[in-house]
Design a protein around this motif. Structure first.
Motif, short mmCIF file in Angstrom:
data_model
loop_
_atom_site.label_atom_id
_atom_site.label_comp_id
_atom_site.label_asym_id
_atom_site.label_seq_id
_atom_site.Cartn_x
_atom_site.Cartn_y
_atom_site.Cartn_z
N LEU A 45 1.02 -1.18 0.47
CA LEU A 45 0.44 0.15 0.16
C LEU A 45 0.77 1.11 0.12
O LEU A 45 0.72 2.08 -0.31
N VAL A 46 1.94 0.94 0.20
CA VAL A 46 2.77 2.88 0.65
C VAL A 46 3.42 2.88 -0.90
O VAL A 46 3.21 4.21 -1.51
N GLY A 47 4.28 1.50 -1.30
CA GLY A 47 3.90 1.90 -2.66
C GLY A 47 2.69 2.66 -3.44
O GLY A 47 3.33 2.81 -4.82
N LYS A 48 1.90 1.86 -3.21
CA LYS A 48 0.32 2.36 -4.13
C LYS A 48 0.29 3.86 -3.77
O LYS A 48 -0.16 4.53 -4.90
N VAL A 49 0.27 3.78 -3.07
CA VAL A 49 -0.04 5.34 -2.57
C VAL A 49 1.56 6.39 -2.72
O VAL A 49 0.86 7.29 -3.20
N GLN A 50 2.92 6.43 -2.78
CA GLN A 50 3.47 7.06 -3.55
C GLN A 50 3.39 7.04 -5.29
O GLN A 50 3.36 7.89 -6.01
N GLY A 51 2.64 6.15 -5.77
CA GLY A 51 2.13 5.95 -7.46
C GLY A 51 1.33 7.32 -7.01
O GLY A 51 1.16 7.26 -7.95
N MET A 52 -0.13 7.33 -6.21
CA MET A 52 -1.34 8.27 -6.49
C MET A 52 -0.34 9.62 -6.59
O MET A 52 -1.05 10.65 -6.97
N ARG A 54 2.76 11.19 -7.29
CA ARG A 54 3.21 11.08 -8.57
C ARG A 54 2.25 11.67 -9.05
O ARG A 54 2.32 12.84 -10.32
N SER A 55 1.28 10.71 -9.87
CA SER A 55 0.32 10.57 -10.32
C SER A 55 -0.75 12.17 -9.94
O SER A 55 -1.41 12.79 -10.92
N GLY A 56 -0.61 12.55 -9.42
CA GLY A 56 -1.64 13.07 -8.68
C GLY A 56 -2.75 13.09 -8.59
O GLY A 56 -4.01 13.78 -9.07
N LYS A 57 -3.48 11.77 -8.92
CA LYS A 57 -5.50 11.23 -8.77
C LYS A 57 -5.05 10.00 -7.94
O LYS A 57 -4.17 9.92 -7.17
N ALA A 58 -6.50 10.22 -7.43
CA ALA A 58 -6.90 10.03 -6.28
C ALA A 58 -7.32 8.81 -6.97
O ALA A 58 -8.64 8.48 -6.93
N GLU A 59 -6.44 7.54 -7.38
CA GLU A 59 -6.39 6.71 -8.08
C GLU A 59 -5.55 5.39 -7.65
O GLU A 59 -4.67 5.48 -7.46
N LEU A 60 -5.73 3.72 -7.02
CA LEU A 60 -5.56 3.43 -6.54
C LEU A 60 -5.85 2.35 -7.97
O LEU A 60 -6.63 1.29 -7.72
N PHE A 61 -4.67 1.79 -8.68
CA PHE A 61 -4.64 0.67 -9.55
C PHE A 61 -4.10 -0.66 -8.90
O PHE A 61 -2.83 -0.51 -8.04
N LEU A 62 -4.61 -1.26 -8.91
CA LEU A 62 -4.85 -3.04 -8.39
C LEU A 62 -4.18 -3.74 -9.81
O LEU A 62 -4.65 -4.09 -10.69
N SER A 63 -3.06 -3.86 -9.59
CA SER A 63 -2.43 -4.95 -10.56
C SER A 63 -2.65 -6.48 -11.02
O SER A 63 -3.16 -7.08 -10.35
N GLY A 64 -2.96 -7.06 -11.89
CA GLY A 64 -3.28 -8.26 -12.12
C GLY A 64 -2.60 -9.44 -11.01
O GLY A 64 -3.39 -10.07 -10.13
N GLU A 65 -1.10 -8.82 -10.27
CA GLU A 65 -0.68 -9.58 -9.42
C GLU A 65 -1.17 -9.31 -8.47
O GLU A 65 -0.97 -10.32 -7.28
N ASP A 66 -1.61 -7.98 -8.38
CA ASP A 66 -2.39 -7.99 -6.47
C ASP A 66 -3.36 -8.86 -6.40
O ASP A 66 -3.92 -9.42 -5.30
N ILE A 67 -4.16 -8.60 -7.44
CA ILE A 67 -5.19 -9.49 -8.14
C ILE A 67 -5.16 -10.56 -7.15
O ILE A 67 -5.70 -11.34 -5.98
N ASN A 68 -4.21 -11.40 -7.59
CA ASN A 68 -3.74 -12.18 -7.87
C ASN A 68 -3.24 -13.01 -6.26
O ASN A 68 -4.29 -13.87 -5.25
N ASN A 69 -2.86 -11.74 -5.58
CA ASN A 69 -2.65 -12.08 -4.48
C ASN A 69 -3.28 -11.78 -2.82
O ASN A 69 -3.45 -12.24 -2.59
N LEU A 70 -5.01 -10.71 -3.61
CA LEU A 70 -5.72 -10.72 -2.93
C LEU A 70 -6.55 -12.01 -2.55
O LEU A 70 -7.02 -12.31 -1.55
#
Length: 182
Positions: A45-52, A54-70
């Protein structure tokens, strides 16, 4: 009379051997084709928040690997999905709103087999719901009713002050638009 009994015994013995070979062949045919586990990595989540940020968007992107892990995390918490069937390993892939799964399982602690399943993903706040959309056993179609819907708890990842505005399925992942709760 002795020849008849010998022939009958020989025929019965042949039938028993053929039945045994057919059973062994069926067990070999349905066995898992690949080694799968329910091991999963925690979501960064820390990396995801840092990506948000950097992009300036209030958007959390869950990759296919993230969905696999969840999804693997959910299955590892409750691997006995029905009284007869236990999941021993899985690998999930995401193609838009379609979740594909290779599943290794055990039926009544007697028979190991590998399945290929498809789930249609939909958003029902605060979770992703995976509804069965297809099931195959080595190319043989099975009824979807053998699968249970699966819940992937996306909302549990967020702090209480953050809510989910919308979810969009994209190639390679799921975009979760966030909003502040009041």
């Amino acid at each position: 009379m002795g020849k008849f009994v010998k022939r009958l015994f020989g025929l019965l013995l042949t039938l028993v051997i053929l039945a045994g070979l057919a059973t062994a062949g069926a067990i070999w045919y349905v066995r898992p084709q690949q080694e799968l586990t329910l091991d999963h990595a925690p979501l960064d989540l820390v990396g995801k928040v840092q990506g948000m940020i950097r992009s300036g968007k209030a958007e959390l992107f869950l990759s296919g690997e993230d969905i696999n892990n969840l999804a693997r995390s959910e299955l590892s918490d409750k691997p006995q999905v029905t009284p007869e069937f236990r999941v021993d390993g899985a690998k999930f892939g995401l193609q838009g709103g379609l979740l594909t799964a290779d599943i290794n399982g055990r039926y009544r602690d007697l028979l190991d087999f590998g399945l290929q399943a498809k789930y249609q993903l939909e958003w029902r706040a605060p979770n992703l719901i995976a509804t069965p959309a297809g099931l195959k056993l080595r190319g043989l179609d099975l009824p979807d009713s053998l699968l249970e819907p699966m819940t992937i708890p996306v909302g549990d990842l967020l702090p209480p002050l953050v809510g989910i505005r919308s979810v969009e399925f994209r190639d390679g992942g799921v975009a979760v638009s966030l909003e502040l709760r009041r």
